[in-house]
Design a protein around this motif. Structure first.
Motif, mmCIF file in Angstrom:
data_model
loop_
_atom_site.group_PDB
_atom_site.id
_atom_site.type_symbol
_atom_site.label_atom_id
_atom_site.label_comp_id
_atom_site.label_asym_id
_atom_site.label_seq_id
_atom_site.Cartn_x
_atom_site.Cartn_y
_atom_site.Cartn_z
ATOM 1 N N MET A 1 0.856 -1.156 0.000
ATOM 2 C CA MET A 1 0.000 0.000 0.000
ATOM 3 C C MET A 1 0.907 1.225 0.000
ATOM 4 S SD MET A 1 -3.268 0.505 2.458
ATOM 5 C CE MET A 1 -2.613 1.420 3.833
ATOM 6 N N HIS A 2 0.488 2.261 -0.698
ATOM 7 C CA HIS A 2 1.313 3.457 -0.766
ATOM 8 C C HIS A 2 0.461 4.706 -0.652
ATOM 9 C CE1 HIS A 2 3.632 6.693 -2.777
ATOM 10 N NE2 HIS A 2 4.589 6.156 -2.047
ATOM 11 N N ARG A 3 0.947 5.633 0.130
ATOM 12 C CA ARG A 3 0.352 6.972 0.220
ATOM 13 C C ARG A 3 1.425 7.963 -0.177
ATOM 14 N NH1 ARG A 3 -2.522 5.052 5.291
ATOM 15 N NH2 ARG A 3 -4.658 4.796 4.566
ATOM 16 N N LYS A 4 1.030 8.987 -0.894
ATOM 17 C CA LYS A 4 1.972 9.977 -1.396
ATOM 18 C C LYS A 4 2.856 10.509 -0.258
ATOM 19 C CE LYS A 4 2.261 14.062 -4.234
ATOM 20 N NZ LYS A 4 1.541 15.032 -5.059
ATOM 21 N N GLY A 5 4.162 10.478 -0.510
ATOM 22 C CA GLY A 5 5.123 10.986 0.462
ATOM 23 C C GLY A 5 5.515 9.992 1.537
ATOM 24 N N GLU A 6 4.937 8.789 1.501
ATOM 25 C CA GLU A 6 5.242 7.787 2.512
ATOM 26 C C GLU A 6 5.882 6.558 1.860
ATOM 27 O OE1 GLU A 6 1.808 6.835 4.838
ATOM 28 O OE2 GLU A 6 1.311 8.944 5.204
ATOM 29 N N ALA A 7 6.487 5.732 2.676
ATOM 30 C CA ALA A 7 7.090 4.487 2.181
ATOM 31 C C ALA A 7 6.007 3.453 1.894
ATOM 32 C CB ALA A 7 8.058 3.939 3.232
ATOM 33 N N LEU A 8 6.353 2.484 1.050
ATOM 34 C CA LEU A 8 5.450 1.366 0.790
ATOM 35 C C LEU A 8 5.231 0.575 2.067
ATOM 36 C CD1 LEU A 8 6.804 -0.066 -2.573
ATOM 37 C CD2 LEU A 8 4.612 1.051 -2.208
ATOM 38 N N VAL A 9 4.008 0.085 2.255
ATOM 39 C CA VAL A 9 3.666 -0.707 3.422
ATOM 40 C C VAL A 9 2.994 -1.986 2.932
ATOM 41 C CG1 VAL A 9 2.336 -0.759 5.558
ATOM 42 C CG2 VAL A 9 3.304 1.397 4.761
ATOM 43 N N GLU A 10 3.420 -3.133 3.456
ATOM 44 C CA GLU A 10 2.851 -4.414 3.050
ATOM 45 C C GLU A 10 1.466 -4.616 3.641
ATOM 46 O OE1 GLU A 10 5.337 -7.753 3.888
ATOM 47 O OE2 GLU A 10 7.063 -6.856 2.886
ATOM 48 N N LEU A 11 0.617 -5.285 2.879
ATOM 49 C CA LEU A 11 -0.665 -5.725 3.406
ATOM 50 C C LEU A 11 -0.457 -7.030 4.158
ATOM 51 C CD1 LEU A 11 -2.958 -5.027 0.328
ATOM 52 C CD2 LEU A 11 -2.766 -3.680 2.427
ATOM 53 N N GLY A 12 -1.327 -7.295 5.129
ATOM 54 C CA GLY A 12 -1.193 -8.474 5.966
ATOM 55 C C GLY A 12 -1.578 -9.757 5.259
ATOM 56 N N GLY A 13 -1.266 -10.839 5.912
ATOM 57 C CA GLY A 13 -1.585 -12.163 5.411
ATOM 58 C C GLY A 13 -0.424 -13.107 5.666
ATOM 59 N N GLU A 14 -0.760 -14.328 5.967
ATOM 60 C CA GLU A 14 0.242 -15.365 6.187
ATOM 61 C C GLU A 14 0.750 -15.864 4.831
ATOM 62 O OE1 GLU A 14 1.420 -16.248 9.166
ATOM 63 O OE2 GLU A 14 0.116 -14.701 10.014
ATOM 64 N N PRO A 15 1.933 -16.464 4.788
ATOM 65 C CA PRO A 15 2.449 -16.992 3.513
ATOM 66 C C PRO A 15 1.451 -17.921 2.806
ATOM 67 C CG PRO A 15 4.185 -17.024 5.145
ATOM 68 C CD PRO A 15 2.918 -16.623 5.864
ATOM 69 N N GLU A 16 0.744 -18.746 3.571
ATOM 70 C CA GLU A 16 -0.229 -19.641 2.935
ATOM 71 C C GLU A 16 -1.423 -18.876 2.358
ATOM 72 O OE1 GLU A 16 -0.439 -19.897 7.418
ATOM 73 O OE2 GLU A 16 1.124 -20.330 5.983
ATOM 74 N N ASP A 17 -1.751 -17.708 2.958
ATOM 75 C CA ASP A 17 -2.798 -16.850 2.385
ATOM 76 C C ASP A 17 -2.339 -16.314 1.036
ATOM 77 O OD1 ASP A 17 -4.452 -17.090 4.663
ATOM 78 O OD2 ASP A 17 -3.403 -15.425 5.645
ATOM 79 N N TRP A 18 -1.122 -15.787 0.998
ATOM 80 C CA TRP A 18 -0.587 -15.230 -0.251
ATOM 81 C C TRP A 18 -0.425 -16.315 -1.313
ATOM 82 C CZ3 TRP A 18 -0.994 -10.410 -1.397
ATOM 83 C CH2 TRP A 18 -1.029 -9.453 -0.381
ATOM 84 N N ALA A 19 -0.133 -17.544 -0.888
ATOM 85 C CA ALA A 19 0.009 -18.647 -1.846
ATOM 86 C C ALA A 19 -1.297 -18.918 -2.591
ATOM 87 C CB ALA A 19 0.476 -19.905 -1.136
ATOM 88 N N ARG A 20 -2.422 -18.607 -1.976
ATOM 89 C CA ARG A 20 -3.722 -18.812 -2.638
ATOM 90 C C ARG A 20 -3.830 -18.000 -3.928
ATOM 91 N NH1 ARG A 20 -8.483 -19.508 0.743
ATOM 92 N NH2 ARG A 20 -9.551 -19.473 -1.263
#
Length: 109
Positions: free
Chosen positions: A1-20
């Motif tokens: 996730m990104h907001r102007k002027g800020e660093a990128l921030v990861e969205l949550g989720g476990e590795p097995e969630d992302w594997a889906r």
């Protein structure tokens, strides 16, 4: 996730969630409170809380493709003709459109 002027921030989720998602996200849309991402390869879509970045749910949808926001509600398309309408409370209605959608979707009002 990104907001102007800020660093990128990861969205949550476990590795097995992302594997889906099977290493592929086709479309992303956001309301005031949620983010939704589709994955046709994973046959699913995920919904995150925008404030906490927590993964709230992953739902099965064969060939989940496009997503748009109209009037504060998500509309998710699929390559098998289903359209899922998701309101602000994350309640869902599914329709069969008879059209095989891809991820190139736009809301025209």
């Amino acid at each position: 996730m990104h907001r102007k002027g800020e660093a990128l921030v990861e969205l949550g989720g476990e590795p097995e969630d992302w594997a889906r998602f099977n290493h592929y996200v086709a479309s992303i849309a956001a309301t005031e409170s949620h983010i939704l991402a589709t994955s046709p390869r994973g046959n699913c879509y995920g919904i995150w809380d925008k404030a906490t970045r927590e993964l709230l749910e992953i739902n099965a949808l064969p060939d989940a493709s496009g997503v748009v926001v109209k009037n504060g509600e998500f509309h998710v398309s699929s390559g098998i003709g289903r359209v899922v309408k998701i309101n602000a409370d994350l309640a869902k209605q599914t329709f069969v459109s008879g059209i095989q959608w891809d991820n190139h979707w736009s809301a025209i009002t």
